[in-house]
Design an enzyme around this catalytic site. Structure first.
Site, short mmCIF file in Angstrom:
data_model
loop_
_atom_site.label_atom_id
_atom_site.label_comp_id
_atom_site.label_asym_id
_atom_site.label_seq_id
_atom_site.Cartn_x
_atom_site.Cartn_y
_atom_site.Cartn_z
N HIS A 130 -4.98 1.42 2.79
CA HIS A 130 -5.24 1.45 1.35
C HIS A 130 -6.02 0.19 0.96
O HIS A 130 -5.71 -0.92 1.43
CB HIS A 130 -3.93 1.47 0.57
CG HIS A 130 -3.10 2.70 0.81
ND1 HIS A 130 -3.19 3.83 0.02
CD2 HIS A 130 -2.16 2.98 1.74
CE1 HIS A 130 -2.34 4.75 0.46
NE2 HIS A 130 -1.70 4.25 1.50
N TYR B 151 6.02 2.02 6.24
CA TYR B 151 5.70 0.91 5.34
C TYR B 151 6.87 -0.05 5.25
O TYR B 151 8.04 0.37 5.28
CB TYR B 151 5.40 1.44 3.92
CG TYR B 151 4.06 2.11 3.80
CD1 TYR B 151 2.90 1.36 3.60
CD2 TYR B 151 3.94 3.48 3.89
CE1 TYR B 151 1.67 1.97 3.48
CE2 TYR B 151 2.71 4.11 3.78
CZ TYR B 151 1.57 3.34 3.58
OH TYR B 151 0.36 3.95 3.48
N ARG C 197 0.10 12.44 7.17
CA ARG C 197 -1.11 11.76 6.72
C ARG C 197 -1.94 11.29 7.90
O ARG C 197 -1.39 10.80 8.89
CB ARG C 197 -0.77 10.51 5.89
CG ARG C 197 -0.09 10.66 4.55
CD ARG C 197 -0.85 11.42 3.48
NE ARG C 197 -2.30 11.37 3.51
CZ ARG C 197 -3.07 10.39 3.04
NH1 ARG C 197 -2.53 9.35 2.48
NH2 ARG C 197 -4.38 10.47 3.10
N HIS D 22 -4.53 5.56 7.99
CA HIS D 22 -5.35 5.05 6.88
C HIS D 22 -4.90 3.66 6.46
O HIS D 22 -3.77 3.23 6.74
CB HIS D 22 -5.28 6.00 5.68
CG HIS D 22 -3.91 6.16 5.11
ND1 HIS D 22 -2.99 7.04 5.63
CD2 HIS D 22 -3.29 5.54 4.08
CE1 HIS D 22 -1.87 6.97 4.95
NE2 HIS D 22 -2.01 6.05 4.00
N TYR E 167 2.05 9.15 9.31
CA TYR E 167 3.44 9.35 8.88
C TYR E 167 3.57 10.69 8.17
O TYR E 167 2.61 11.20 7.59
CB TYR E 167 3.90 8.20 7.99
CG TYR E 167 3.07 7.93 6.75
CD1 TYR E 167 3.24 8.67 5.59
CD2 TYR E 167 2.13 6.90 6.74
CE1 TYR E 167 2.49 8.40 4.45
CE2 TYR E 167 1.37 6.63 5.62
CZ TYR E 167 1.55 7.38 4.48
OH TYR E 167 0.80 7.12 3.36
FE LIG Z 1 -0.43 5.46 2.72
#
Ligand SMILES: [Fe+2]
Length: 228
Positions: free
Chosen positions: A153, A99, A148, A151, A138
């Site tokens: 959000h 991120y 994870r 995806h 990640y």
């Molecule tokens: Fe996330």
């Protein structure tokens, strides 16, 4: 909203999803006055969204790294009616699974051409559309070797801005889905499947971008789980 009104959503406390233990309420939910959530909130000004905010690939000096994709779908109410002129926002990791945020310490490269934030309004038929790149997986600290699934959000205001809803969109065929405590915190398998986008090539751009469809139903028996 609470679990009692949305049985398809995950519980506040999902034991395998560690951080829910810390943030789940210890007291029963309060009952707000019946009319509180019916008050129309302030409309989001059109100027809040700028041209190009729904294209996450054009804000750098060149295109971001990764697999370019389109995700498009409709925002619908319990009866399948479109929710018009409603703010839809997304955020996501870059193609390496990092991120653009100071709190992300994952040892993966930042992409100076990708911030991972997009917003748009739905149109008269409830459609939204984003141009982006496929987010990378990640690692996270929930348990040893935890990763994870890929995806995106989503944040949704529906037509009641006091009830912001958040959810996550996943990709079909991701082997991490079966062992992801967040995805698996949605108890009903059919409801869970509604978090997975559908590969739909014609939604993409010929020879440029893959296409995915992801409709979001905000209430009712076919609702998309939220609160994850
Ligand atoms: Fe996330």
């Amino acid at each position: 909203m609470n679990d009692m009104t949305r049985p398809l959503d995950p519980p506040y406390d999902a034991p395998d999803y560690g951080s829910t233990r810390l943030r789940a309420p210890h007291e029963p939910p309060m009952d707000p006055p019946a009319d509180l959530l019916d008050v129309p909130g302030p409309l989001v000004p059109r100027a809040f969204v700028h041209d190009g905010d729904n294209d996450l690939t054009t804000h750098g000096r060149s295109a971001p790294l990764g697999e370019k994709m389109i995700v498009a779908g409709r925002l619908l109410d319990a009866d399948g009616r479109p929710i018009r002129d409603s703010l839809v926002e997304i955020w996501q990791a870059n193609a390496s699974g990092r991120y653009h945020h100071p709190g992300d310490n994952h040892d993966a490269p930042l992409d100076p051409n990708f911030k991972g934030i997009g917003r748009t309004f739905t149109d008269a038929e409830g459609w939204y559309r984003f141009v982006t790149i496929k987010a990378g997986s990640y690692p996270w600290q929930n348990h040893p070797f935890a990763w994870r699934p890929q995806h995106i959000h989503f944040s949704l205001l529906g037509n009641a801005p006091v009830q912001r809803l958040i959810t996550q969109m996943y990709f079909p065929g991701d082997p991490l889905l079966a062992i992801d405590p967040i995805f698996q915190s949605v108890p009903d398998p059919q409801a869970r499947s509604r978090l997975v986008a559908t590969l739909h090539l014609q939604t993409g751009i010929e020879a440029i971008a893959l296409g995915y469809r992801f409709d979001i139903v905000l209430a009712g028996a076919k609702s998309t789980p939220v609160g994850i």
